[in-house]
Design a protein around this motif. Structure first.
Motif, mmCIF file in Angstrom:
data_model
loop_
_atom_site.group_PDB
_atom_site.id
_atom_site.type_symbol
_atom_site.label_atom_id
_atom_site.label_comp_id
_atom_site.label_asym_id
_atom_site.label_seq_id
_atom_site.Cartn_x
_atom_site.Cartn_y
_atom_site.Cartn_z
ATOM 1 N N LYS A 1 0.866 -1.330 -0.012
ATOM 2 C CA LYS A 1 -0.092 0.159 -0.103
ATOM 3 C C LYS A 1 0.903 1.167 -0.151
ATOM 4 C CE LYS A 1 -3.938 -2.386 0.199
ATOM 5 N NZ LYS A 1 -4.625 -2.311 -0.968
ATOM 6 N N ALA A 2 0.464 2.310 -0.898
ATOM 7 C CA ALA A 2 1.124 3.562 -0.519
ATOM 8 C C ALA A 2 0.204 4.671 -1.052
ATOM 9 C CB ALA A 2 2.197 3.484 -1.787
ATOM 10 N N ALA A 3 0.639 6.012 -0.894
ATOM 11 C CA ALA A 3 -0.036 7.151 -1.229
ATOM 12 C C ALA A 3 0.920 8.024 -1.842
ATOM 13 C CB ALA A 3 -0.524 7.883 0.135
ATOM 14 N N GLY B 1 -0.077 28.521 5.174
ATOM 15 C CA GLY B 1 1.065 27.187 4.953
ATOM 16 C C GLY B 1 0.480 26.403 3.924
ATOM 17 N N LYS B 2 0.964 25.233 3.742
ATOM 18 C CA LYS B 2 0.654 24.251 2.712
ATOM 19 C C LYS B 2 -0.348 23.677 2.746
ATOM 20 C CE LYS B 2 5.542 23.146 1.167
ATOM 21 N NZ LYS B 2 6.512 22.175 1.132
ATOM 22 N N SER B 3 -1.136 23.506 1.652
ATOM 23 C CA SER B 3 -2.277 22.343 1.502
ATOM 24 C C SER B 3 -1.868 21.235 1.059
ATOM 25 C CB SER B 3 -3.539 23.174 0.568
ATOM 26 O OG SER B 3 -3.679 24.137 1.089
ATOM 27 N N PHE B 4 -2.423 20.246 0.776
ATOM 28 C CA PHE B 4 -2.227 18.997 0.205
ATOM 29 C C PHE B 4 -3.451 18.222 -0.136
ATOM 30 C CE2 PHE B 4 -2.558 17.794 4.464
ATOM 31 C CZ PHE B 4 -2.788 16.534 4.713
ATOM 32 N N TRP B 5 -3.176 17.169 -0.983
ATOM 33 C CA TRP B 5 -4.271 16.384 -1.272
ATOM 34 C C TRP B 5 -3.554 15.047 -1.695
ATOM 35 C CZ3 TRP B 5 -4.106 13.319 -5.840
ATOM 36 C CH2 TRP B 5 -3.515 13.800 -6.881
ATOM 37 N N PHE B 6 -4.092 13.809 -1.646
ATOM 38 C CA PHE B 6 -3.590 12.509 -1.647
ATOM 39 C C PHE B 6 -4.576 11.563 -2.186
ATOM 40 C CE2 PHE B 6 -5.145 12.256 2.657
ATOM 41 C CZ PHE B 6 -5.556 10.986 2.665
ATOM 42 N N ILE B 7 -3.686 10.634 -2.842
ATOM 43 C CA ILE B 7 -4.671 9.165 -3.211
ATOM 44 C C ILE B 7 -3.886 8.055 -2.779
ATOM 45 C CG2 ILE B 7 -5.674 10.212 -5.502
ATOM 46 C CD1 ILE B 7 -3.544 9.128 -6.850
ATOM 47 N N GLU B 8 -4.649 7.058 -2.407
ATOM 48 C CA GLU B 8 -3.884 5.789 -1.919
ATOM 49 C C GLU B 8 -4.269 4.513 -2.894
ATOM 50 O OE1 GLU B 8 -4.116 5.589 2.776
ATOM 51 O OE2 GLU B 8 -6.126 6.247 2.075
ATOM 52 N N GLY B 9 -3.402 3.941 -3.008
ATOM 53 C CA GLY B 9 -3.662 2.593 -3.822
ATOM 54 C C GLY B 9 -2.234 1.627 -3.546
ATOM 55 N N GLU C 1 -0.436 11.979 -18.699
ATOM 56 C CA GLU C 1 -1.308 13.089 -18.112
ATOM 57 C C GLU C 1 -0.799 13.550 -16.829
ATOM 58 O OE1 GLU C 1 -3.621 10.193 -20.783
ATOM 59 O OE2 GLU C 1 -2.148 10.133 -19.106
ATOM 60 N N THR C 2 -0.258 12.563 -15.941
ATOM 61 C CA THR C 2 0.150 12.950 -14.810
ATOM 62 C C THR C 2 1.212 13.745 -14.726
ATOM 63 O OG1 THR C 2 -0.700 10.846 -13.695
ATOM 64 C CG2 THR C 2 0.921 12.149 -12.318
ATOM 65 N N GLU C 3 2.221 13.499 -15.610
ATOM 66 C CA GLU C 3 3.480 14.201 -15.729
ATOM 67 C C GLU C 3 3.176 15.810 -16.291
ATOM 68 O OE1 GLU C 3 5.992 12.480 -18.564
ATOM 69 O OE2 GLU C 3 6.606 10.727 -17.198
ATOM 70 N N LYS C 4 2.112 15.622 -16.875
ATOM 71 C CA LYS C 4 1.774 17.278 -17.304
ATOM 72 C C LYS C 4 0.966 17.948 -16.133
ATOM 73 C CE LYS C 4 -2.460 18.068 -18.935
ATOM 74 N NZ LYS C 4 -3.714 18.139 -19.636
ATOM 75 N N PHE C 5 0.371 17.262 -15.521
ATOM 76 C CA PHE C 5 -0.348 17.814 -14.222
ATOM 77 C C PHE C 5 0.811 18.233 -13.343
ATOM 78 C CE2 PHE C 5 -4.390 15.451 -15.212
ATOM 79 C CZ PHE C 5 -5.193 16.404 -15.486
ATOM 80 N N LEU C 6 1.640 17.656 -12.981
ATOM 81 C CA LEU C 6 2.862 17.848 -11.996
ATOM 82 C C LEU C 6 3.765 18.868 -12.661
ATOM 83 C CD1 LEU C 6 3.844 14.083 -10.878
ATOM 84 C CD2 LEU C 6 2.472 15.950 -9.840
ATOM 85 N N THR C 7 3.961 19.110 -14.020
ATOM 86 C CA THR C 7 4.976 20.226 -14.487
ATOM 87 C C THR C 7 3.907 21.593 -14.277
ATOM 88 O OG1 THR C 7 5.709 18.332 -15.798
ATOM 89 C CG2 THR C 7 5.778 20.849 -16.595
ATOM 90 N N ILE C 8 2.515 21.392 -14.747
ATOM 91 C CA ILE C 8 1.885 22.776 -14.825
ATOM 92 C C ILE C 8 1.770 23.149 -13.375
ATOM 93 C CG2 ILE C 8 -0.533 23.347 -15.245
ATOM 94 C CD1 ILE C 8 -0.534 21.912 -17.646
ATOM 95 N N GLY C 9 1.420 22.156 -12.325
ATOM 96 C CA GLY C 9 1.280 22.558 -11.177
ATOM 97 C C GLY C 9 2.601 23.270 -10.429
ATOM 98 N N LYS C 10 3.720 23.171 -10.831
ATOM 99 C CA LYS C 10 5.130 23.896 -10.357
ATOM 100 C C LYS C 10 4.811 25.289 -10.954
ATOM 101 C CE LYS C 10 7.595 19.760 -10.611
ATOM 102 N NZ LYS C 10 8.919 19.082 -10.951
ATOM 103 N N TYR D 1 5.511 16.940 -4.531
ATOM 104 C CA TYR D 1 4.729 15.613 -4.863
ATOM 105 C C TYR D 1 5.453 14.655 -4.247
ATOM 106 C CZ TYR D 1 6.893 14.457 -9.035
ATOM 107 O OH TYR D 1 7.818 14.373 -10.111
ATOM 108 N N GLY D 2 5.276 13.421 -3.567
ATOM 109 C CA GLY D 2 5.979 12.547 -3.252
ATOM 110 C C GLY D 2 4.980 11.131 -3.275
ATOM 111 N N LEU D 3 5.774 9.923 -3.403
ATOM 112 C CA LEU D 3 5.235 8.784 -3.170
ATOM 113 C C LEU D 3 5.529 8.050 -1.930
ATOM 114 C CD1 LEU D 3 3.487 6.649 -4.441
ATOM 115 C CD2 LEU D 3 5.403 5.700 -5.809
ATOM 116 N N TYR D 4 4.675 7.717 -1.154
ATOM 117 C CA TYR D 4 5.213 7.200 0.124
ATOM 118 C C TYR D 4 4.347 5.758 0.402
ATOM 119 C CZ TYR D 4 5.938 12.194 0.823
ATOM 120 O OH TYR D 4 6.031 13.369 0.876
ATOM 121 N N VAL D 5 5.237 4.913 0.959
ATOM 122 C CA VAL D 5 4.759 3.456 1.429
ATOM 123 C C VAL D 5 3.957 3.735 2.624
ATOM 124 C CG1 VAL D 5 5.202 1.355 2.279
ATOM 125 C CG2 VAL D 5 6.412 2.421 0.176
ATOM 126 N N THR D 6 2.565 3.141 2.756
ATOM 127 C CA THR D 6 1.711 3.241 3.828
ATOM 128 C C THR D 6 1.674 2.056 4.800
ATOM 129 O OG1 THR D 6 -0.061 2.903 2.601
ATOM 130 C CG2 THR D 6 0.552 5.284 2.778
#
Length: 113
Positions: A2-4, A51-59, A72-81, A89-94
């Motif tokens: 599992k990760a987020a 301060g910072k806001s955040f959103w996450f998904i888990e899977g 699509e995700t690469e585009k969103f991450l580039t535009i977000g910056k 952003y980061g990928l975390y083991v949960t």
């Protein structure tokens, strides 16, 4: 395992607020649609007035790694910056048990335990 995927962001850069709102709706729509397909959980967003806001998904970790590599995700991450201050952003083991197994394995490999 599992990760987020966690995305953090601050205020929109001055003059880019309108584009940031449009972008936010597009991101929400994209990830909600993917969640409906069963790839991961629906996005959860937490806004902070200061301060910072955040959103996450888990899977599953592998599914989220594949998601990060899509155009699509690469585009969103580039535009977000370009739209938000402190965007990241980061990928975390949960899975705590899995994290500890890996840590203990590394300690044994390095002969530190």
């Amino acid at each position: 395992m599992k990760a987020a995927m966690v995305t953090t962001f601050g205020q929109a850069f001055p003059g880019r607020e309108k584009a940031a709102v449009k972008y936010s709706h597009e991101v929400e729509e994209f990830f909600t649609k993917k969640a409906a397909e069963g790839m991961f959980t629906e996005p959860k967003t937490f806004f902070a007035p200061t301060g910072k806001s955040f959103w996450f998904i888990e899977g599953e970790y592998d599914a989220l790694v594949k998601l990060l590599a899509t155009p699509e995700t690469e585009k969103f991450l580039t535009i977000g910056k370009l739209l938000f201050q402190d965007f990241g952003y980061g990928l975390y083991v949960t899975d705590y048990e899995e994290m500890m197994r890996r840590y203990e394995w590394a300690l044994r490999e390095l002969e530190l335990s």
